[in-house]
Structure formats: C-alpha cells, structure tokens
Design an enzyme around this catalytic site. Structure first.
Site, mmCIF file in Angstrom:
data_model
loop_
_atom_site.group_PDB
_atom_site.id
_atom_site.type_symbol
_atom_site.label_atom_id
_atom_site.label_comp_id
_atom_site.label_asym_id
_atom_site.label_seq_id
_atom_site.Cartn_x
_atom_site.Cartn_y
_atom_site.Cartn_z
ATOM 1 N N ASP A 1 -12.470 -16.276 -79.320
ATOM 2 C CA ASP A 1 -11.768 -15.476 -80.323
ATOM 3 C C ASP A 1 -10.322 -15.315 -79.852
ATOM 4 O O ASP A 1 -10.072 -14.745 -78.782
ATOM 5 C CB ASP A 1 -12.475 -14.113 -80.425
ATOM 6 C CG ASP A 1 -11.857 -13.209 -81.476
ATOM 7 O OD1 ASP A 1 -10.672 -13.384 -81.813
ATOM 8 O OD2 ASP A 1 -12.572 -12.296 -81.942
ATOM 9 N N VAL A 2 -9.365 -15.817 -80.635
ATOM 10 C CA VAL A 2 -7.957 -15.800 -80.192
ATOM 11 C C VAL A 2 -7.383 -14.389 -80.069
ATOM 12 O O VAL A 2 -6.316 -14.218 -79.496
ATOM 13 C CB VAL A 2 -7.035 -16.642 -81.109
ATOM 14 C CG1 VAL A 2 -7.403 -18.112 -81.099
ATOM 15 C CG2 VAL A 2 -6.987 -16.080 -82.530
ATOM 16 N N LYS B 1 2.923 -13.245 -90.109
ATOM 17 C CA LYS B 1 3.468 -14.604 -90.279
ATOM 18 C C LYS B 1 4.983 -14.620 -90.132
ATOM 19 O O LYS B 1 5.556 -15.602 -89.640
ATOM 20 C CB LYS B 1 3.036 -15.171 -91.638
ATOM 21 C CG LYS B 1 1.533 -15.420 -91.759
ATOM 22 C CD LYS B 1 1.016 -16.387 -90.707
ATOM 23 C CE LYS B 1 -0.398 -16.846 -90.953
ATOM 24 N NZ LYS B 1 -0.913 -17.716 -89.875
ATOM 25 N N TYR C 1 -0.606 -9.494 -93.424
ATOM 26 C CA TYR C 1 -0.520 -10.950 -93.190
ATOM 27 C C TYR C 1 0.946 -11.406 -93.151
ATOM 28 O O TYR C 1 1.353 -12.177 -92.280
ATOM 29 C CB TYR C 1 -1.290 -11.641 -94.314
ATOM 30 C CG TYR C 1 -1.405 -13.138 -94.237
ATOM 31 C CD1 TYR C 1 -2.244 -13.748 -93.305
ATOM 32 C CD2 TYR C 1 -0.713 -13.948 -95.137
ATOM 33 C CE1 TYR C 1 -2.379 -15.125 -93.270
ATOM 34 C CE2 TYR C 1 -0.847 -15.324 -95.113
ATOM 35 C CZ TYR C 1 -1.678 -15.911 -94.174
ATOM 36 O OH TYR C 1 -1.809 -17.278 -94.145
ATOM 37 N N SER D 1 3.355 -19.110 -92.652
ATOM 38 C CA SER D 1 2.957 -19.166 -94.068
ATOM 39 C C SER D 1 4.153 -18.854 -94.942
ATOM 40 O O SER D 1 5.073 -18.143 -94.516
ATOM 41 C CB SER D 1 1.863 -18.126 -94.336
ATOM 42 O OG SER D 1 1.649 -17.973 -95.718
ATOM 43 N N ALA E 1 -9.897 -24.848 -85.446
ATOM 44 C CA ALA E 1 -9.956 -26.264 -85.868
ATOM 45 C C ALA E 1 -11.301 -26.660 -86.447
ATOM 46 O O ALA E 1 -11.537 -27.832 -86.714
ATOM 47 C CB ALA E 1 -9.606 -27.161 -84.684
ATOM 48 N N SER E 2 -12.195 -25.703 -86.644
ATOM 49 C CA SER E 2 -13.509 -26.058 -87.190
ATOM 50 C C SER E 2 -13.453 -26.355 -88.685
ATOM 51 O O SER E 2 -14.295 -27.069 -89.216
ATOM 52 C CB SER E 2 -14.510 -24.916 -86.942
ATOM 53 O OG SER E 2 -13.958 -23.688 -87.381
ATOM 54 N N ARG E 3 -12.453 -25.773 -89.351
ATOM 55 C CA ARG E 3 -12.398 -25.901 -90.818
ATOM 56 C C ARG E 3 -10.945 -26.018 -91.275
ATOM 57 O O ARG E 3 -10.016 -25.790 -90.497
ATOM 58 C CB ARG E 3 -13.008 -24.656 -91.478
ATOM 59 C CG ARG E 3 -14.458 -24.469 -91.196
ATOM 60 C CD ARG E 3 -15.023 -23.264 -91.928
ATOM 61 N NE ARG E 3 -14.774 -22.008 -91.235
ATOM 62 C CZ ARG E 3 -14.125 -20.981 -91.770
ATOM 63 N NH1 ARG E 3 -13.673 -21.044 -93.007
ATOM 64 N NH2 ARG E 3 -13.944 -19.870 -91.079
ATOM 65 N N ILE F 1 -2.733 -23.933 -99.772
ATOM 66 C CA ILE F 1 -3.385 -25.186 -99.374
ATOM 67 C C ILE F 1 -4.882 -25.068 -99.687
ATOM 68 O O ILE F 1 -5.474 -24.001 -99.470
ATOM 69 C CB ILE F 1 -3.177 -25.434 -97.854
ATOM 70 C CG1 ILE F 1 -1.691 -25.350 -97.465
ATOM 71 C CG2 ILE F 1 -3.807 -26.754 -97.421
ATOM 72 C CD1 ILE F 1 -0.779 -26.388 -98.051
HETATM 73 P P1 NAP Z 1 -9.786 -21.272 -92.989
HETATM 74 O O1 NAP Z 1 -10.185 -22.411 -93.842
HETATM 75 O O2 NAP Z 1 -10.255 -19.896 -93.318
HETATM 76 O O3 NAP Z 1 -10.180 -21.615 -91.456
HETATM 77 C C1 NAP Z 1 -9.889 -20.667 -90.478
HETATM 78 C C2 NAP Z 1 -10.121 -21.254 -89.107
HETATM 79 O O4 NAP Z 1 -9.681 -20.275 -88.146
HETATM 80 C C3 NAP Z 1 -11.578 -21.529 -88.806
HETATM 81 O O5 NAP Z 1 -11.632 -22.643 -87.938
HETATM 82 C C4 NAP Z 1 -12.024 -20.258 -88.074
HETATM 83 O O6 NAP Z 1 -13.116 -20.465 -87.170
HETATM 84 C C5 NAP Z 1 -10.779 -19.961 -87.282
HETATM 85 N N1 NAP Z 1 -10.665 -18.557 -86.858
HETATM 86 C C6 NAP Z 1 -10.650 -17.451 -87.627
HETATM 87 N N2 NAP Z 1 -10.533 -16.352 -86.850
HETATM 88 C C7 NAP Z 1 -10.504 -16.800 -85.569
HETATM 89 C C8 NAP Z 1 -10.412 -16.161 -84.315
HETATM 90 N N3 NAP Z 1 -10.340 -14.819 -84.219
HETATM 91 N N4 NAP Z 1 -10.414 -16.921 -83.190
HETATM 92 C C9 NAP Z 1 -10.505 -18.275 -83.272
HETATM 93 N N5 NAP Z 1 -10.579 -18.934 -84.431
HETATM 94 C C10 NAP Z 1 -10.588 -18.198 -85.565
HETATM 95 O O7 NAP Z 1 -8.191 -21.141 -92.907
HETATM 96 P P2 NAP Z 1 -7.035 -22.197 -93.312
HETATM 97 O O8 NAP Z 1 -6.723 -21.998 -94.746
HETATM 98 O O9 NAP Z 1 -7.349 -23.532 -92.785
HETATM 99 O O10 NAP Z 1 -5.809 -21.549 -92.504
HETATM 100 C C11 NAP Z 1 -5.370 -22.074 -91.246
HETATM 101 C C12 NAP Z 1 -4.023 -21.446 -90.917
HETATM 102 O O11 NAP Z 1 -3.088 -21.765 -91.951
HETATM 103 C C13 NAP Z 1 -4.060 -19.923 -90.830
HETATM 104 O O12 NAP Z 1 -3.203 -19.482 -89.811
HETATM 105 C C14 NAP Z 1 -3.521 -19.496 -92.173
HETATM 106 O O13 NAP Z 1 -2.957 -18.217 -92.123
HETATM 107 C C15 NAP Z 1 -2.493 -20.579 -92.429
HETATM 108 N N6 NAP Z 1 -2.142 -20.751 -93.838
HETATM 109 C C16 NAP Z 1 -3.089 -21.080 -94.758
HETATM 110 C C17 NAP Z 1 -2.719 -21.254 -96.080
HETATM 111 C C18 NAP Z 1 -3.696 -21.638 -97.159
HETATM 112 O O14 NAP Z 1 -3.338 -21.581 -98.364
HETATM 113 N N7 NAP Z 1 -4.895 -22.053 -96.832
HETATM 114 C C19 NAP Z 1 -1.379 -21.072 -96.455
HETATM 115 C C20 NAP Z 1 -0.452 -20.728 -95.493
HETATM 116 C C21 NAP Z 1 -0.844 -20.571 -94.189
HETATM 117 P P3 NAP Z 1 -14.670 -20.286 -87.636
HETATM 118 O O15 NAP Z 1 -14.980 -21.522 -88.441
HETATM 119 O O16 NAP Z 1 -15.448 -20.187 -86.376
HETATM 120 O O17 NAP Z 1 -14.730 -19.048 -88.478
#
Ligand code: NAP
Length: 247
Positions: A60-61, A158, A154, A141, A10-12, A187
């Site tokens: 770390d999840v 998913k 991936y 996803s 949830a940080s980003r 996204i």
């Molecule tokens: P993102 O901007 O890269 O952010 C990833 C987040 O996950 C960050 O808060 C990161 O923490 C955290 N994270 C990564 N590895 C982790 C771990 N091992 N343990 C705990 N936290 C961890 O990603 P996003 O685009 O928001 O994606 C969020 C979710 O949506 C993911 O499951 C992704 O697969 C899914 N999704 C994304 C998209 C897209 O287009 N963006 C599309 C479909 C699905 P830190 O800040 O500490 O690194």
C-alpha cells in the site's frame, strides 16, 4: 545490466498499460498493486505475453513501513541492481462536494495520491543518485490543473504532485535524473467509470472534450515510454497534459 522499472498501481488501468509498454521497451517490471491479486497476475501474464518480464511487489503506497519492507527485501535479493524508472501511478478518488466531505475522505486521498509519491520516491531515489541515472514520472491529472466539482481532495493532491515534480527536478538534475508529471484527462479505466457514475450530466457529455472521446490507457503509456527513453534526456520538470485538447 537489467533496467528495472517500478510502476505503482500497475494491476489495472493506466498503470497496467504503462507496465506493458515499459516492458516492451526492455525494462524488467516491478509490478506494484494494493490488493487485487487476480488483476496483478493478469497484468504479469500480459507483460510476459508481450515478451517482457515482471515480478509482483504488492504494498500500500500510503504505508511507509510496508513500502520499506517490500523494497528492502527486493534490494537484498538484488544487491547489484537499482531501480532506474519509477512511475508513481497508484491513485484513488473519494469524491464529494466540500460541504459533505469528511476528514477521512480528505486524508485517504492525500495519503495515497500525494504521500505515496513521497514515500516511494524517497526510498527509490537513493539508488538513482548513486548510479547517476533515473527517470521519475508522476501521474497527476487534469483535475490538478482545472477545477471539477466534488474533487477538492483529489485536485489538491494532484496539484501538489505538479509542484513537487518541478522542485524535485531541479534537485536531481545534476545527477542525470529527470522528473516529469503526466496529467491525463478522462481515460477509459475503472476509475473513470467510478467518477462518471456521479458526475453531472453536462460533464459526462463528450462535448466538453474537443476530441469527443475518452483517452485510452495505452495513449498515456506511450507518453510515459517516451519520457523514460533517451529521446527525452533534456525534458525535466515538465507537466505534460494528455487530454484530447480539454485544457
Ligand atoms: P484504476 O483503474 O482505479 O487503478 C488503480 C490502480 O492503483 C490499481 O492498480 C490499484 O491496485 C492501485 N492502487 C490503488 N490504491 C493503492 C494503494 N494504496 N497502494 C498501491 N496501489 C494502489 O485507476 P486509473 O484510472 O488507472 O488511474 C491511475 C492513475 O491515473 C491514478 O493516479 C489516477 O489518479 C490517474 N488519473 C486517472 C484518470 C482517469 O480518467 N482514469 C485521469 C487522470 C489521472 P489494486 O488493483 O490492488 O486495487
């Protein structure tokens, strides 16, 4: 009694938007992340600015011992509380064509995106079952529903999340716990930027998305907010796409 929501990653990006939206809905947020403390502090600040409250709970999840240590400490400090909402959002990509993919790339992506769901959910559902109420949202996803070159690891994670969602929904339905998957298309987040860097030109072309734009993290958050509300009491075991008609 406060309603607690644990949002992983949830940080980003999408997780941050979900945490802010659930906080606006009145949830007290357990804000998980892996290592980006500055981003997590900023997410907490945005939640507080929106009138909500959040506590940081880094782990770390993919590491069950770290999850249990963090959550054991939280439960010890909150003996009368439980976590009513769990959003399994933390995720990573490590793309490559199958021909080039190293075993480490396969395992890392499965560990975070799929095994992380198992470890976090296994720990958190105990309280939901005892309290006969809960909401679990798994962020899957479009990649788990439709092929994209370079994402075998991936996509496998998913798609597995979708299967697990459907199964777990039937197990937990008698306890008034709903389990749903949300499957976003592309996204606007740092992950999407990372993927776009090596995506073939034809896939970066907005013509592959009928709405001709990427989705916004907030748009995913509104859907999650609805699924966590009483308006969605009878929705469980579903996969809801949010992809600008790309599927
Ligand atoms: P993102 O901007 O890269 O952010 C990833 C987040 O996950 C960050 O808060 C990161 O923490 C955290 N994270 C990564 N590895 C982790 C771990 N091992 N343990 C705990 N936290 C961890 O990603 P996003 O685009 O928001 O994606 C969020 C979710 O949506 C993911 O499951 C992704 O697969 C899914 N999704 C994304 C998209 C897209 O287009 N963006 C599309 C479909 C699905 P830190 O800040 O500490 O690194």
């Amino acid at each position: 009694m406060k309603r607690y929501a644990l949002v992983t990653g949830a940080s980003r990006g999408i997780g941050r938007a979900i945490a802010i939206e659930l906080a606006k809905d009145g949830c007290s947020i357990l804000l998980n992340y892996k290592s980006n403390h500055a981003a997590a502090e900023e997410a907490k600040r945005l939640i507080e600015e929106a009138g909500g409250e959040a506590e940081l709970i880094p782990f770390d999840v993919s590491q069950p011992d770290a999850i249990n240590a963090a959550l054991d400490a939280w439960f010890a400090a909150h003996p009368d509380d439980y976590i009513d909402v769990l959003v399994n959002n933390a995720g990573i990509v490590d793309d490559d064509l199958m021909l080039m993919m190293e075993p480490e790339q396969w395992h890392r992506v499965i560990d975070v995106n799929l095994n992380g769901f198992f470890y976090c959910t296994r720990r958190v559902i105990e309280g939901m079952v005892e309290n006969h109420h809960g909401r679990i949202i798994n962020i899957s996803s479009i990649a788990g529903q439709k092929g994209h070159p370079g994402q075998v690891n991936y996509a496998a994670a998913k798609a597995a999340l979708i299967g697990a969602t459907k199964e777990l929904a039937t197990e937990l339905a008698p306890k008034t716990i709903t389990v749903n998957a949300v499957a976003p298309g592309m996204i606007e987040t740092e992950m999407a930027e990372q993927v776009a860097e090596y995506m073939p030109e034809r896939m970066r072309d907005m013509n592959t998305i009928p709405m001709r734009r990427l989705g916004k993290p907030e748009e995913v958050a509104y859907l999650v907010s609805f699924l966590c509300s009483d308006k969605a009491n009878y929705i469980s075991g579903q996969v809801i796409g949010i992809n600008g008609a790309a599927l």
